[in-house]
Structures are given as structure tokens and as C-alpha cells.
Design a protein around this motif. Structure first.
Motif, PDB file in Angstrom:
ATOM      1  N   ALA A  19       0.840  -1.197   0.000  1.00  0.00           N
ATOM      2  CA  ALA A  19       0.000   0.000   0.000  1.00  0.00           C
ATOM      3  C   ALA A  19       0.874   1.245   0.000  1.00  0.00           C
ATOM      4  O   ALA A  19       1.728   1.413   0.878  1.00  0.00           O
ATOM      5  CB  ALA A  19      -0.922  -0.008   1.213  1.00  0.00           C
ATOM      6  N   GLY A  20       0.674   2.108  -0.964  1.00  0.00           N
ATOM      7  CA  GLY A  20       1.548   3.270  -1.148  1.00  0.00           C
ATOM      8  C   GLY A  20       2.275   3.191  -2.473  1.00  0.00           C
ATOM      9  O   GLY A  20       2.660   4.195  -3.058  1.00  0.00           O
ATOM     10  N   GLU A  21       2.456   1.964  -2.983  1.00  0.00           N
ATOM     11  CA  GLU A  21       3.058   1.750  -4.302  1.00  0.00           C
ATOM     12  C   GLU A  21       1.937   1.867  -5.352  1.00  0.00           C
ATOM     13  O   GLU A  21       0.770   1.597  -5.053  1.00  0.00           O
ATOM     14  CB  GLU A  21       3.653   0.336  -4.396  1.00  0.00           C
ATOM     15  CG  GLU A  21       4.808   0.067  -3.452  1.00  0.00           C
ATOM     16  CD  GLU A  21       6.132   0.616  -3.965  1.00  0.00           C
ATOM     17  OE1 GLU A  21       6.134   1.264  -5.042  1.00  0.00           O
ATOM     18  OE2 GLU A  21       7.151   0.428  -3.295  1.00  0.00           O
ATOM     19  N   PRO A  22       2.275   2.234  -6.596  1.00  0.00           N
ATOM     20  CA  PRO A  22       1.236   2.244  -7.631  1.00  0.00           C
ATOM     21  C   PRO A  22       0.706   0.819  -7.848  1.00  0.00           C
ATOM     22  O   PRO A  22       1.492  -0.120  -7.938  1.00  0.00           O
ATOM     23  CB  PRO A  22       1.982   2.722  -8.887  1.00  0.00           C
ATOM     24  CG  PRO A  22       3.283   3.277  -8.413  1.00  0.00           C
ATOM     25  CD  PRO A  22       3.601   2.625  -7.105  1.00  0.00           C
ATOM     26  N   LEU A  23      -0.609   0.681  -7.929  1.00  0.00           N
ATOM     27  CA  LEU A  23      -1.230  -0.644  -8.145  1.00  0.00           C
ATOM     28  C   LEU A  23      -0.650  -1.338  -9.374  1.00  0.00           C
ATOM     29  O   LEU A  23      -0.503  -2.555  -9.400  1.00  0.00           O
ATOM     30  CB  LEU A  23      -2.735  -0.474  -8.370  1.00  0.00           C
ATOM     31  CG  LEU A  23      -3.628  -0.413  -7.149  1.00  0.00           C
ATOM     32  CD1 LEU A  23      -5.042  -0.040  -7.572  1.00  0.00           C
ATOM     33  CD2 LEU A  23      -3.629  -1.786  -6.455  1.00  0.00           C
TER      34      LEU A  23
END
Ligand SMILES: [Fe+2]
Ligand SMILES: [Fe+2]
Lengths: 91, 258
Positions: free
Chosen positions: B172-176
Motif C-alpha cells: 500500500a503506497g506503491e502504484p497498483l
């Protein structure tokens, strides 16, 4: 009639962004996968965290060298490396 | 029984970083039984950079156990890198495990680098072009070796150490869009195939700290840019001071993508 893009205008911003992102990882002087390139109105901004001030300077230097016409600003931090002040209990 | 585990990943060492971690590392014997390194020890995986790792993380008075990361593979000098680390007394795991005698019991650690592929319902399949099949089979092999190593260890507490993530929670926080390059559910499945107490990984520099496998194993992303300290310390065990116990329901449920 099809309108072609003015050749003098340089590559579209998205390709520049992609190229910068690739440069950040693939340039041996940088080799950072954790830097984000964000397009703002006046410039491309580089965000992220690196392990030393030297690396932060090197990133800006390499990107400006390769894209002299693109206004770039950087907001990259150096990650703290102090001992933890708290522990996590996992029962 | 409580075992004290210190962990950090993605220190990406080179000459310019040597010495930055050392003051905090000198405090380790007071707060941890072992230090786990979750891969990406170097920037490009050169022998010279491995010597920086040996200098920074060698000669500590706690055992140091590591897996390699993708950066440690960049210059195709893996055997040299492993040798430099092992000569410095660092245990390098890849598809195997080690059991350490700690004050709180026998700690078993199984490790692999792992690989990408994505997470359930949104992942690559072993189908089509040879390149695609090779990609997926690399992950499958890695997960199989992790599972086998975990199940083979005779110990009181079991920990899984990987570079790539076994769950999407800690990304969570990284691009999907890049999740498939950050980990694979197959690693989680391997972790759940054994009575694992804790899974530790790195690689996701923009991810978050806490997650849980579908089988309920706690997962911690200890990438240095995520924990923003020299290492994190986990006290794992069943006889904890209840005042200090963090509520279990908090893990792995927060998803704030940016
Ligand atoms: Fe990394
Ligand atoms: Fe990595």
C-alpha cells in the motif's frame, strides 16, 4: 486534415517522464527504483528517499544532464539510520 | 518464550553509506537475538559493494542472516557477493534455512529472494510465450523452495525471510500497476504451508509496514525507506507483558493508496 505535432516542441511529457523513470533505475550512477516523477505545472518534481546526500545530488545532476530543457526540481530525502526507539510486540 | 528479531532491508550499500548504520548496529546485542537482512544489500551487486556490506554488517555480536535482492543480482556476480558476505560471518539463505539457538528457544529462519507475478486474481499465468512461462515458473520454483525449507526446520519458532512481498497489504503506497513486479501470492501460500510466526520482506520502498497472509501470518515490510530507522525490532512469543501488546485487529487492514 491531420494535425501533426510541431517537431520543435520536443517529445510529449509522458515519454519524458517514462524516460526519466527508466534513467533513474538503469543509469548505473543512480540505480534507484524508489524515486517517483510527478508532473507539476511548472516542472517535473522528483520525490523519494535515498541512502546518502551524494546520491540525491547525483540524481539531479544525471537527470538535468540528460534532459537539459526540462525544468526539474527535487524533493528527495536521505533516510534516517538511527536505532529504533520502540519495539513491536507480536504475541 | 520470546525471541527478539531485528530486521531491515534495502540498505543499498556502497562506499558513500558505510558507517551510517554502524552506531545503531552496535546497540543490537542489547535489543535483539538476531538481525535479518531482507535483500538489496547493495546498489548493483558488485563484489566491491558486498565488501561494504561485510564491513557494515560483519563482526556484530548477534548472528546476521540475509537473502539477496534484485539489486544484488544486477552485475551477475552473485557467487562473489555471497562469498564476501559468508566470509564476514553473514548467513546467506536461498531456498534453505538455518536454526539459531536463542535465549527464548530455537529460531528457524527459511529464506528466498522470491520474485514477482502479482496477487490472487490479478497475477501472471504460466501460459503463452516462453518468456512469460519462464517469469511465472521462476516465482513458482522460488515459492516451492521457500515452502519446503520452512517445513523442513526443526525449531520452536519459524520465520520466513524474502526480498519480494508475499502479500499486497504491505505494498500500500506503491502504484497498483507495479504490484506484479513487487511480489507474489505464491510466496504467501508457501508461508502459510508451515506454522510460520512472522514473515519479513523488503523491496517495496514506497509500501507500508504491516500486513497478514490469508492464513493469518503477520507480514512486515522492513525496507529501509519504509521503516526510516536502522532496523525494526520485533519481540515474537507468547509470554508478553499484556500492557505492551498491540491489538491484532490493526494489522493489514489499512489501504491508503496515493
Ligand atoms: Fe530495494
Ligand atoms: Fe528490490
Amino acid at each position: 486534415m491531420t494535425h501533426h505535432r510541431d517537431i520543435g516542441a520536443g517529445p510529449p511529457d509522458e515519454y519524458v517522464e517514462a524516460e526519466i523513470q527508466r534513467l533513474l533505475v538503469e543509469d548505473p550512477a543512480v540505480a534507484e527504483q524508489g524515486i517517483t516523477v510527478i508532473r507539476r505545472e511548472r516542472a517535473l518534481v522528483l520525490y523519494g528517499e535515498v541512502e546518502s546526500p551524494h546520491r540525491r545530488e547525483e540524481i539531479l545532476r544525471r537527470v538535468s544532464e540528460r534532459f537539459p530543457d526540462v525544468p526539474i526540481t527535487s524533493d528527495i530525502g536521505v533516510i534516517r539510520a538511527q536505532a529504533p526507539t520502540e519495539i513491536e510486540q507480536l504475541p | 518464550m520470546v525471541i527478539r528479531i531485528a530486521a531491515v532491508g534495502d540498505v543499498h550499500l556502497d562506499e558513500d553509506v558505510v558507517g551510517r548504520f554502524r552506531p545503531a548496529l552496535e546497540e543490537l546485542p542489547e535489543c535483539a537475538d538476531v538481525l535479518l537482512l531482507a535483500g538489496d544489500l547493495t546498489r548493483h551487486g558488485t563484489e566491491a559493494e558486498a565488501r561494504c556490506v561485510a564491513e557494515e554488517f560483519g563482526g556484530l555480536s548477534v548472528p546476521v542472516v540475509t537473502v539477496l535482492g534484485n539489486h544484488d543480482h544486477q552485475c551477475d556476480q552473485v557467487p562473489q557477493v555471497v562469498k564476501v558476505l559468508e566470509d564476514a560471518g553473514i548467513t546467506v539463505l536461498e531456498g534453505n534455512g538455518v536454526v539459531l539457538d536463542c535465549a527464548g528457544g530455537r529460531l528457524g529462519i527459511a529464506g528466498v529472494k522470491g520474485f514477482g507475478g502479482g496477487f490472487a486474481g490479478r497475477c501472471a499465468s504460466d501460459f503463452g510465450e516462453p518468456e512469460m512461462k519462464a517469469f511465472v515458473r521462476t516465482t513458482t520454483d522460488s515459492a516451492d523452495r521457500l515452502g519446503a525449507a520452512l517445513r523442513s526446520l526443526d525449531c520452536d519458532m519459524l520465520v520466513a525471510l524474502t526480498h519480494y512481498s508475499p502479500v499486497p497489504d504491505t505494498l500500500a503506497g506503491e502504484p497498483l500497476e507495479i504490484y506484479p513486479f513487487l511480489g507474489s501470492y505464491q510466496l504467501g501460500q508457501a508461508i502459510d504451508s508451515a506454522p510460520t510466526a512472522l514473515a519479513v520482506h523488503g523491496h517495496a520502498h514506497a509500501g507500508t509496514e504491516r500486513g497478514t497472509t490469508p492464513g493469518g501470518v503477520r507480514v512486515r515490510n522492513v525496507a529501509h525507506p519504509v521503516i526510516k530507522q536502522a532496523y525494526s525490532v520485533f519481540h515474537v512469543g507468547d509470554q508478553l507483558d499484556t500492557d505492551q501488546v498491540s491489538p491484532i485487529g490493526q494489522s493489514g487492514s489499512q489501504r491508503s493508496w496515493s
